[in-house]
Design a protein around this motif. Structure first.
Motif, PDB file in Angstrom:
ATOM      1  N   VAL A 161      31.503  50.801  29.622  1.00  0.00           N
ATOM      2  CA  VAL A 161      31.728  50.986  31.054  1.00  0.00           C
ATOM      3  C   VAL A 161      31.126  49.804  31.797  1.00  0.00           C
ATOM      4  O   VAL A 161      30.227  49.138  31.303  1.00  0.00           O
ATOM      5  CB  VAL A 161      31.108  52.306  31.586  1.00  0.00           C
ATOM      6  N   SER A 162      31.635  49.569  32.998  1.00  0.00           N
ATOM      7  CA  SER A 162      31.106  48.520  33.850  1.00  0.00           C
ATOM      8  C   SER A 162      31.296  48.950  35.299  1.00  0.00           C
ATOM      9  O   SER A 162      32.338  49.500  35.652  1.00  0.00           O
ATOM     10  CB  SER A 162      31.845  47.203  33.599  1.00  0.00           C
ATOM     11  N   ASP A 163      30.283  48.675  36.127  1.00  0.00           N
ATOM     12  CA  ASP A 163      30.388  49.035  37.541  1.00  0.00           C
ATOM     13  C   ASP A 163      30.875  47.869  38.400  1.00  0.00           C
ATOM     14  O   ASP A 163      30.750  47.894  39.612  1.00  0.00           O
ATOM     15  CB  ASP A 163      29.054  49.555  38.063  1.00  0.00           C
ATOM     16  N   GLN A 164      31.474  46.870  37.765  1.00  0.00           N
ATOM     17  CA  GLN A 164      31.912  45.711  38.531  1.00  0.00           C
ATOM     18  C   GLN A 164      33.050  46.062  39.489  1.00  0.00           C
ATOM     19  O   GLN A 164      33.831  46.977  39.243  1.00  0.00           O
ATOM     20  CB  GLN A 164      32.317  44.569  37.610  1.00  0.00           C
ATOM     21  N   ARG A 165      33.069  45.342  40.586  1.00  0.00           N
ATOM     22  CA  ARG A 165      34.086  45.516  41.621  1.00  0.00           C
ATOM     23  C   ARG A 165      34.928  44.255  41.675  1.00  0.00           C
ATOM     24  O   ARG A 165      34.460  43.178  41.336  1.00  0.00           O
ATOM     25  CB  ARG A 165      33.449  45.715  42.982  1.00  0.00           C
ATOM     26  N   GLY A 166      36.129  44.428  42.138  1.00  0.00           N
ATOM     27  CA  GLY A 166      36.978  43.263  42.282  1.00  0.00           C
ATOM     28  C   GLY A 166      38.327  43.638  42.838  1.00  0.00           C
ATOM     29  O   GLY A 166      38.571  44.769  43.252  1.00  0.00           O
ATOM     30  N   VAL A 201      42.668  42.612  42.206  1.00  0.00           N
ATOM     31  CA  VAL A 201      43.727  41.889  41.523  1.00  0.00           C
ATOM     32  C   VAL A 201      44.738  41.515  42.606  1.00  0.00           C
ATOM     33  O   VAL A 201      45.307  42.389  43.250  1.00  0.00           O
ATOM     34  CB  VAL A 201      44.396  42.756  40.433  1.00  0.00           C
ATOM     35  N   PRO A 202      44.925  40.215  42.855  1.00  0.00           N
ATOM     36  CA  PRO A 202      45.791  39.811  43.961  1.00  0.00           C
ATOM     37  C   PRO A 202      47.239  40.253  43.757  1.00  0.00           C
ATOM     38  O   PRO A 202      47.664  40.511  42.632  1.00  0.00           O
ATOM     39  CB  PRO A 202      45.683  38.283  43.973  1.00  0.00           C
ATOM     40  N   ARG A 203      47.974  40.319  44.851  1.00  0.00           N
ATOM     41  CA  ARG A 203      49.380  40.676  44.767  1.00  0.00           C
ATOM     42  C   ARG A 203      50.113  39.644  43.921  1.00  0.00           C
ATOM     43  O   ARG A 203      49.850  38.443  44.012  1.00  0.00           O
ATOM     44  CB  ARG A 203      49.998  40.771  46.162  1.00  0.00           C
ATOM     45  N   PHE A 204      50.944  40.105  43.031  1.00  0.00           N
ATOM     46  CA  PHE A 204      51.669  39.250  42.099  1.00  0.00           C
ATOM     47  C   PHE A 204      50.733  38.249  41.433  1.00  0.00           C
ATOM     48  O   PHE A 204      51.057  37.083  41.256  1.00  0.00           O
ATOM     49  CB  PHE A 204      52.830  38.524  42.788  1.00  0.00           C
ATOM     50  N   GLY A 205      49.538  38.717  41.051  1.00  0.00           N
ATOM     51  CA  GLY A 205      48.541  37.846  40.438  1.00  0.00           C
ATOM     52  C   GLY A 205      47.877  38.525  39.255  1.00  0.00           C
ATOM     53  O   GLY A 205      48.266  39.606  38.830  1.00  0.00           O
ATOM     54  N   GLU A 206      46.866  37.870  38.754  1.00  0.00           N
ATOM     55  CA  GLU A 206      46.138  38.418  37.608  1.00  0.00           C
ATOM     56  C   GLU A 206      44.669  38.050  37.713  1.00  0.00           C
ATOM     57  O   GLU A 206      44.292  37.144  38.446  1.00  0.00           O
ATOM     58  CB  GLU A 206      46.725  37.918  36.298  1.00  0.00           C
ATOM     59  N   THR A 207      43.861  38.796  36.969  1.00  0.00           N
ATOM     60  CA  THR A 207      42.430  38.514  36.895  1.00  0.00           C
ATOM     61  C   THR A 207      41.935  38.907  35.507  1.00  0.00           C
ATOM     62  O   THR A 207      42.566  39.690  34.808  1.00  0.00           O
ATOM     63  CB  THR A 207      41.666  39.270  38.009  1.00  0.00           C
ATOM     64  N   LEU A 208      40.817  38.334  35.120  1.00  0.00           N
ATOM     65  CA  LEU A 208      40.190  38.624  33.841  1.00  0.00           C
ATOM     66  C   LEU A 208      38.939  39.449  34.097  1.00  0.00           C
ATOM     67  O   LEU A 208      38.120  39.078  34.928  1.00  0.00           O
ATOM     68  CB  LEU A 208      39.828  37.314  33.137  1.00  0.00           C
ATOM     69  N   ILE A 209      38.814  40.587  33.399  1.00  0.00           N
ATOM     70  CA  ILE A 209      37.670  41.479  33.550  1.00  0.00           C
ATOM     71  C   ILE A 209      36.946  41.543  32.209  1.00  0.00           C
ATOM     72  O   ILE A 209      37.570  41.656  31.159  1.00  0.00           O
ATOM     73  CB  ILE A 209      38.122  42.901  33.953  1.00  0.00           C
ATOM     74  N   SER A 210      35.627  41.474  32.247  1.00  0.00           N
ATOM     75  CA  SER A 210      34.812  41.559  31.043  1.00  0.00           C
ATOM     76  C   SER A 210      34.044  42.876  31.055  1.00  0.00           C
ATOM     77  O   SER A 210      33.338  43.178  32.016  1.00  0.00           O
ATOM     78  CB  SER A 210      33.844  40.378  30.998  1.00  0.00           C
TER      79      SER A 210
END
Length: 157
Positions: A82-87, A89-98
């Protein structure tokens, strides 16, 4: 029922229906296993950072506030985290989560026992399940599956 109370009731009903209609259909997020990196463990546990690539094919950004996941390999539970990170994901975009995950000594032994019969070049099936928390009605559940390739032994050894 008094006239003003009846008016308020119908006004709230109309606003509620309009709010539901504005949510509209959203395409599901695409979440794939992007990698594993070793982390320091304690005692007999093994820890990894699971890298997830999150793609948003929608016209609006998706905010998240927490991630949970479970990883199965060869049909057996291997790791959870589990992770309590916030963030976002932009529209028509991507992000990397660890997400840090733990593998207990018992799970590692069970996996080693199960993998002992595998031959070089044979794949180990995996399944990844989890959720991106997003508040009221905003949680996105996901799953990904595939095969982890068992490395082949080079010829001549």
């Amino acid at each position: 029922m008094p006239r003003s109370l009846r008016f308020c009731f119908f006004a709230l009903l109309a606003l509620s229906l309009a709010a539901c209609a504005s949510l509209g259909e959203r395409d599901p997020l695409r979440i794939d296993l992007a990698g594993l990196e070793p982390l320091p463990g304690e005692g007999l546990e093994v820890r990894f950072a699971v890298k997830l690539r999150v793609q948003n094919p929608n016209d609006s950004a998706v905010d998240f506030d927490g991630v949970a996941l479970d990883l199965e390999v060869n049909g057996q539970p291997l790791a959870s985290g589990v992770s309590d990170q916030r963030g976002s994901v932009p529209r028509f975009g991507e992000t990397l989560i660890s997400v840090p995950v733990s593998i207990s000594a018992f799970s590692a032994m069970r996996q080693a026992w199960g993998a002992s019969g595998y031959r070089p070049g044979q794949g180990l099936p995996y399944e990844l399940r989890g959720k991106l928390a997003g508040g009221l009605l905003g949680t996105h559940r996901f799953s990904d599956s595939g095969t982890l390739d068992w490395p082949e032994t080079p010829r001549g050894y």
